[in-house]
Every structure is written in C-alpha cells, then in structure tokens.
Write a protein that holds these residues in place. Structure first.
Motif, PDB file in Angstrom:
ATOM      1  N   LEU A  70      -2.990  27.029   2.665  1.00 30.85           N
ATOM      2  CA  LEU A  70      -3.784  28.196   3.024  1.00 30.85           C
ATOM      3  C   LEU A  70      -3.849  29.185   1.869  1.00 30.85           C
ATOM      4  CD1 LEU A  70      -2.418  28.946   6.594  1.00 30.85           C
ATOM      5  CD2 LEU A  70      -4.491  27.736   5.997  1.00 30.85           C
ATOM      6  N   LYS A  71      -4.989  29.855   1.756  1.00 32.53           N
ATOM      7  CA  LYS A  71      -5.177  30.918   0.779  1.00 32.53           C
ATOM      8  C   LYS A  71      -5.736  32.131   1.500  1.00 32.53           C
ATOM      9  CE  LYS A  71      -6.714  28.542  -3.403  1.00 32.53           C
ATOM     10  NZ  LYS A  71      -7.871  28.528  -4.275  1.00 32.53           N
ATOM     11  N   ILE A  72      -5.532  33.283   0.930  1.00 29.98           N
ATOM     12  CA  ILE A  72      -6.093  34.505   1.499  1.00 29.98           C
ATOM     13  C   ILE A  72      -7.616  34.452   1.384  1.00 29.98           C
ATOM     14  CG2 ILE A  72      -6.232  37.011   1.212  1.00 29.98           C
ATOM     15  CD1 ILE A  72      -3.329  36.895   0.271  1.00 29.98           C
ATOM     16  N   GLY A  73      -8.297  34.780   2.466  1.00 28.78           N
ATOM     17  CA  GLY A  73      -9.759  34.778   2.495  1.00 28.78           C
ATOM     18  C   GLY A  73     -10.360  33.562   3.168  1.00 28.78           C
ATOM     19  N   MET A  74      -9.554  32.561   3.475  1.00 26.81           N
ATOM     20  CA  MET A  74     -10.063  31.369   4.160  1.00 26.81           C
ATOM     21  C   MET A  74     -10.376  31.677   5.619  1.00 26.81           C
ATOM     22  SD  MET A  74      -7.554  28.364   2.918  1.00 26.81           S
ATOM     23  CE  MET A  74      -8.436  26.976   2.309  1.00 26.81           C
TER      24      MET A  74
END
Length: 73
Positions: free
Chosen positions: A46-50
């Motif tokens: 997971l990444k921020i903004g997904m």
C-alpha cells in the motif's frame, strides 16, 4: 465503501478517508463530509493516495473493525 489511504500507521493498519457528498434539497446546496476509518490489511503493498475498497469485518481492536478487500489503483 471506497476510500483513499491517507496514513499507514503501523503493521497491518492504515487510515482511510471516506468522502461523501451530501445535499440539502430544501436549500439546493451540497457539501462534502469526511470520515476517517482505521482498516486492517494483510500482505498488500500500500502507498498513500491509493484508492481501496473496504468492508465491515469482525472487531479486530478497539477502533479497527474494517478490512481492505481490494486495491482499485
């Protein structure tokens, strides 16, 4: 529900922001309402903004009772 990841807190926990558009028909105005959820994930990158799809799940901790089902982008 579909939301956006805003923070990856700790191991297997992320904060997801849900934006809902509400409307007052009497005054013909609309506004956005924001709500943050703590969600659980397993072995996903997971990444921020997904954007993610998350659903209600059994109680995992005091504030965490949601689980990520699918990553949308």
């Amino acid at each position: 529900m579909i939301g956006t990841i805003i923070k990856i807190s700790s191991n297997k926990t992320a904060s997801v922001l849900l934006k809902q558009k509400k409307e007052i028909k009497k005054y013909r105005t609309s506004f956005f309402k924001d709500k943050k959820y703590l969600v659980h994930y397993n072995c996903m990158y997971l990444k921020i903004g997904m954007k993610v799809l998350f659903l209600y799940y059994k109680k995992i901790s005091k504030r965490k009772s949601w689980k990520i089902i699918k990553i949308l982008n």
